[in-house]
Motif scaffolding. Sequence first.
Motif, PDB file in Angstrom:
ATOM      1  N   LEU A 277       0.823  -1.206   0.000  1.00 23.21           N
ATOM      2  CA  LEU A 277       0.000   0.000   0.000  1.00 23.21           C
ATOM      3  C   LEU A 277       0.853   1.251   0.000  1.00 23.21           C
ATOM      4  CD1 LEU A 277       0.122   1.327   3.081  1.00 23.21           C
ATOM      5  CD2 LEU A 277      -1.546  -0.453   3.577  1.00 23.21           C
ATOM      6  N   GLY A 278       0.245   2.320  -0.468  1.00 21.49           N
ATOM      7  CA  GLY A 278       0.844   3.640  -0.394  1.00 21.49           C
ATOM      8  C   GLY A 278       0.005   4.511   0.507  1.00 21.49           C
ATOM      9  N   THR A 279       0.592   5.561   1.025  1.00 21.02           N
ATOM     10  CA  THR A 279      -0.141   6.482   1.893  1.00 21.02           C
ATOM     11  C   THR A 279      -0.017   7.900   1.354  1.00 21.02           C
ATOM     12  OG1 THR A 279       1.758   6.874   3.345  1.00 21.02           O
ATOM     13  CG2 THR A 279       0.289   5.038   3.923  1.00 21.02           C
ATOM     14  N   ALA A 280      -1.031   8.703   1.635  1.00 24.38           N
ATOM     15  CA  ALA A 280      -1.016  10.096   1.203  1.00 24.38           C
ATOM     16  C   ALA A 280      -1.934  10.891   2.114  1.00 24.38           C
ATOM     17  CB  ALA A 280      -1.480  10.227  -0.252  1.00 24.38           C
ATOM     18  N   THR A 281      -1.700  12.193   2.160  1.00 26.38           N
ATOM     19  CA  THR A 281      -2.609  13.081   2.868  1.00 26.38           C
ATOM     20  C   THR A 281      -3.976  13.022   2.207  1.00 26.38           C
ATOM     21  OG1 THR A 281      -0.784  14.541   3.446  1.00 26.38           O
ATOM     22  CG2 THR A 281      -2.999  15.474   3.561  1.00 26.38           C
ATOM     23  N   MET A 282      -5.014  13.065   3.003  1.00 26.01           N
ATOM     24  CA  MET A 282      -6.369  13.014   2.466  1.00 26.01           C
ATOM     25  C   MET A 282      -6.594  14.170   1.486  1.00 26.01           C
ATOM     26  SD  MET A 282      -8.953  10.984   2.910  1.00 26.01           S
ATOM     27  CE  MET A 282     -10.699  10.920   2.461  1.00 26.01           C
ATOM     28  N   LEU A 334      -0.236   5.673  18.011  1.00 27.51           N
ATOM     29  CA  LEU A 334       0.762   6.737  18.072  1.00 27.51           C
ATOM     30  C   LEU A 334       0.980   7.178  19.508  1.00 27.51           C
ATOM     31  CD1 LEU A 334      -0.389   8.948  15.054  1.00 27.51           C
ATOM     32  CD2 LEU A 334       1.273   7.070  15.073  1.00 27.51           C
ATOM     33  N   PRO A 335       2.209   7.552  19.849  1.00 27.26           N
ATOM     34  CA  PRO A 335       2.497   8.024  21.202  1.00 27.26           C
ATOM     35  C   PRO A 335       1.751   9.324  21.499  1.00 27.26           C
ATOM     36  CG  PRO A 335       4.525   7.522  20.016  1.00 27.26           C
ATOM     37  CD  PRO A 335       3.420   7.528  19.009  1.00 27.26           C
ATOM     38  N   VAL A 336       1.427   9.526  22.770  1.00 23.12           N
ATOM     39  CA  VAL A 336       0.680  10.719  23.167  1.00 23.12           C
ATOM     40  C   VAL A 336       1.576  11.762  23.831  1.00 23.12           C
ATOM     41  CG1 VAL A 336      -1.475   9.454  23.420  1.00 23.12           C
ATOM     42  CG2 VAL A 336       0.072   9.662  25.392  1.00 23.12           C
ATOM     43  N   THR A 337       2.859  11.462  23.961  1.00 19.74           N
ATOM     44  CA  THR A 337       3.791  12.403  24.588  1.00 19.74           C
ATOM     45  C   THR A 337       4.809  12.903  23.576  1.00 19.74           C
ATOM     46  OG1 THR A 337       5.315  10.646  25.277  1.00 19.74           O
ATOM     47  CG2 THR A 337       3.571  11.260  26.830  1.00 19.74           C
ATOM     48  N   THR A 338       5.301  14.093  23.820  1.00 19.84           N
ATOM     49  CA  THR A 338       6.297  14.689  22.931  1.00 19.84           C
ATOM     50  C   THR A 338       7.572  13.859  22.899  1.00 19.84           C
ATOM     51  OG1 THR A 338       5.416  16.902  23.339  1.00 19.84           O
ATOM     52  CG2 THR A 338       7.658  16.751  22.493  1.00 19.84           C
ATOM     53  N   SER A 339       8.032  13.423  24.062  1.00 25.72           N
ATOM     54  CA  SER A 339       9.286  12.679  24.119  1.00 25.72           C
ATOM     55  C   SER A 339       9.195  11.376  23.336  1.00 25.72           C
ATOM     56  CB  SER A 339       9.673  12.389  25.570  1.00 25.72           C
ATOM     57  OG  SER A 339       8.654  11.654  26.234  1.00 25.72           O
ATOM     58  N   ALA A 340       8.101  10.629  23.504  1.00 28.57           N
ATOM     59  CA  ALA A 340       7.957   9.363  22.800  1.00 28.57           C
ATOM     60  C   ALA A 340       7.719   9.584  21.303  1.00 28.57           C
ATOM     61  CB  ALA A 340       6.807   8.555  23.398  1.00 28.57           C
ATOM     62  N   SER A 341       7.011  10.641  20.958  1.00 28.60           N
ATOM     63  CA  SER A 341       6.791  10.943  19.538  1.00 28.60           C
ATOM     64  C   SER A 341       8.102  11.268  18.836  1.00 28.60           C
ATOM     65  CB  SER A 341       5.825  12.117  19.391  1.00 28.60           C
ATOM     66  OG  SER A 341       4.535  11.771  19.829  1.00 28.60           O
ATOM     67  N   GLU A 342       8.944  12.046  19.495  1.00 28.29           N
ATOM     68  CA  GLU A 342      10.235  12.387  18.897  1.00 28.29           C
ATOM     69  C   GLU A 342      11.106  11.150  18.761  1.00 28.29           C
ATOM     70  OE1 GLU A 342      11.695  15.451  21.449  1.00 28.29           O
ATOM     71  OE2 GLU A 342      10.497  17.040  20.488  1.00 28.29           O
ATOM     72  N   ALA A 343      11.073  10.276  19.765  1.00 31.32           N
ATOM     73  CA  ALA A 343      11.865   9.048  19.698  1.00 31.32           C
ATOM     74  C   ALA A 343      11.387   8.153  18.565  1.00 31.32           C
ATOM     75  CB  ALA A 343      11.779   8.304  21.028  1.00 31.32           C
ATOM     76  N   MET A 344      10.077   8.049  18.393  1.00 30.73           N
ATOM     77  CA  MET A 344       9.547   7.236  17.304  1.00 30.73           C
ATOM     78  C   MET A 344       9.903   7.839  15.952  1.00 30.73           C
ATOM     79  SD  MET A 344       5.617   5.955  16.579  1.00 30.73           S
ATOM     80  CE  MET A 344       5.692   4.574  17.731  1.00 30.73           C
ATOM     81  N   GLN A 358       3.428  12.186  11.348  1.00 26.48           N
ATOM     82  CA  GLN A 358       3.626  13.538  10.826  1.00 26.48           C
ATOM     83  C   GLN A 358       2.335  14.347  10.801  1.00 26.48           C
ATOM     84  OE1 GLN A 358       5.339  12.611   7.022  1.00 26.48           O
ATOM     85  NE2 GLN A 358       7.336  12.065   7.904  1.00 26.48           N
ATOM     86  N   ARG A 359       1.202  13.656  10.717  1.00 23.46           N
ATOM     87  CA  ARG A 359      -0.077  14.359  10.646  1.00 23.46           C
ATOM     88  C   ARG A 359      -0.644  14.696  12.023  1.00 23.46           C
ATOM     89  NH1 ARG A 359      -1.457  17.014   6.705  1.00 23.46           N
ATOM     90  NH2 ARG A 359      -3.664  16.459   6.640  1.00 23.46           N
ATOM     91  N   LEU A 360      -0.062  14.133  13.069  1.00 24.66           N
ATOM     92  CA  LEU A 360      -0.633  14.326  14.400  1.00 24.66           C
ATOM     93  C   LEU A 360      -0.707  15.794  14.811  1.00 24.66           C
ATOM     94  CD1 LEU A 360      -1.907  12.714  16.676  1.00 24.66           C
ATOM     95  CD2 LEU A 360       0.372  12.375  17.647  1.00 24.66           C
ATOM     96  N   PRO A 361       0.337  16.611  14.563  1.00 19.00           N
ATOM     97  CA  PRO A 361       0.232  18.019  14.965  1.00 19.00           C
ATOM     98  C   PRO A 361      -0.887  18.780  14.254  1.00 19.00           C
ATOM     99  CG  PRO A 361       2.516  17.414  14.581  1.00 19.00           C
ATOM    100  CD  PRO A 361       1.683  16.284  14.056  1.00 19.00           C
ATOM    101  N   GLU A 362      -1.322  18.284  13.111  1.00 18.34           N
ATOM    102  CA  GLU A 362      -2.360  18.977  12.341  1.00 18.34           C
ATOM    103  C   GLU A 362      -3.747  18.369  12.562  1.00 18.34           C
ATOM    104  OE1 GLU A 362      -0.868  18.184   8.498  1.00 18.34           O
ATOM    105  OE2 GLU A 362       1.001  19.274   8.805  1.00 18.34           O
ATOM    106  N   SER A 363      -3.843  17.436  13.486  1.00 17.46           N
ATOM    107  CA  SER A 363      -5.085  16.688  13.655  1.00 17.46           C
ATOM    108  C   SER A 363      -6.150  17.496  14.388  1.00 17.46           C
ATOM    109  CB  SER A 363      -4.826  15.398  14.433  1.00 17.46           C
ATOM    110  OG  SER A 363      -3.945  14.559  13.728  1.00 17.46           O
TER     111      SER A 363
END
Length: 412
Positions: A277-282, A334-344, A358-363
């Motif tokens: 599969l491929g992924t794209a922004t809606m 997806l992680p709910v914390t900044t530290s874990a998100s950056e690590a992932m 990458q889309r989480l901040p725009e959700s």
Amino acid sequence: MVSALGTAAALGGCGSDSGSEDVTLRLVAADYGSSKGDSSQKYWDDLVGRYEKEHPGVRVDVSVYSWEDVDAKVREMVDAGEAPDMAQIGAYADYAAKGLLYPASEVLSIPVQADFLPQLADAGTVNRLQYGLPFAASTRVLVYNKSLFADAGIDSAPSTWKDLAEDAAALKDAGVETPYALPLGPEEAQAEALQWLLSGGSGYIDDVGSYDLDSEQNVKTLTWLKDELVDKGLTGPTAPAELNRAEAAAAFARGEVGMTSAHPALLRAAAEKGVELGTATMPGESGRSATTLGVADWMMAFKENGHRKEIGSFLDFVYDEENVLAFSRAYDVLPVTTSASEAMGDDEADAALAPFLQRLPESRFYPVGKVSWAAVSAAVKQRIGEAVAPGGNPVKVLQQLQEVALEADSAA
């Protein structure tokens, strides 16, 4: 990030509501596994075992229930005056409005509370106080079957509604039974609907937090869906109002669907079936959507048993970076914390989740801080599919849902 275990003394108001005797905490949690072998109970048993070794005066009993049962189980316990110390379920606002929950500031250490991703912390607030502690998150992106796209002569993902309709038509001409799977059935219609409404520039609420389901943009979005996808036979043999998310995902994993909106769990299911599969922004009306649907599940701490200090210590451990990462990787969330998100984001082993992360901040999230949301969500699940059915009227359906929302908001 400094381990939360080293910051327990920073709890807001360190005095315990309980005595000095040993304490047993009760946690009711939802099951993210697909079978007994990968039940969330396995995760909690490991985490609790490690926590109890470091905190010999505290025991934690965790009961894991299916998503079909867990909310009702917690409700039953609360109504019986036997609330658990913590619950990890789908909604918190009703309990917060009744004064049954500790705010985050009274149980979490300051570094842990500050580590939540800002948009998730905001989604956990009622009357400007955070009661809902985000536990797991996901976003939605467009996924497409690369092989079916190639067979239909399509060389890139659609970026606009017009592109999507043209690609869906090409897929149909190439013999694909379901060019775009549109799950507006009662299982999770509120998710698919919001994904589309956001791509049209609106949503369930306006900029000041009031329900706005019958906005001009929402009417335009559902009318386009009905006219350009559903009525043209581009959404498959099952009517959208009868198609549930799980069925759409399973069909995609079998290679029967050209495109759909999906969360991270579909990646593993498709890979296991050999579907590339491929992924794209809606896609949006005139370009890729600026926002996407974000979904979060919630942890909450009940006051009833008075174990504030012990709850805080345990939750600080739960939200330690490594524990957040371990759960996220085990269950494709997806992680709910900044530290874990950056690590992932920095770990190549997690690269498949990058489009979702990458889309989480725009959700944009459901208005879960509204007590009325449960009633509105139930109405959307039951009615939104009617808007795109043969003979359906998007204006009428959205106006009726707006009336339900205003009545529910007034009652709450």
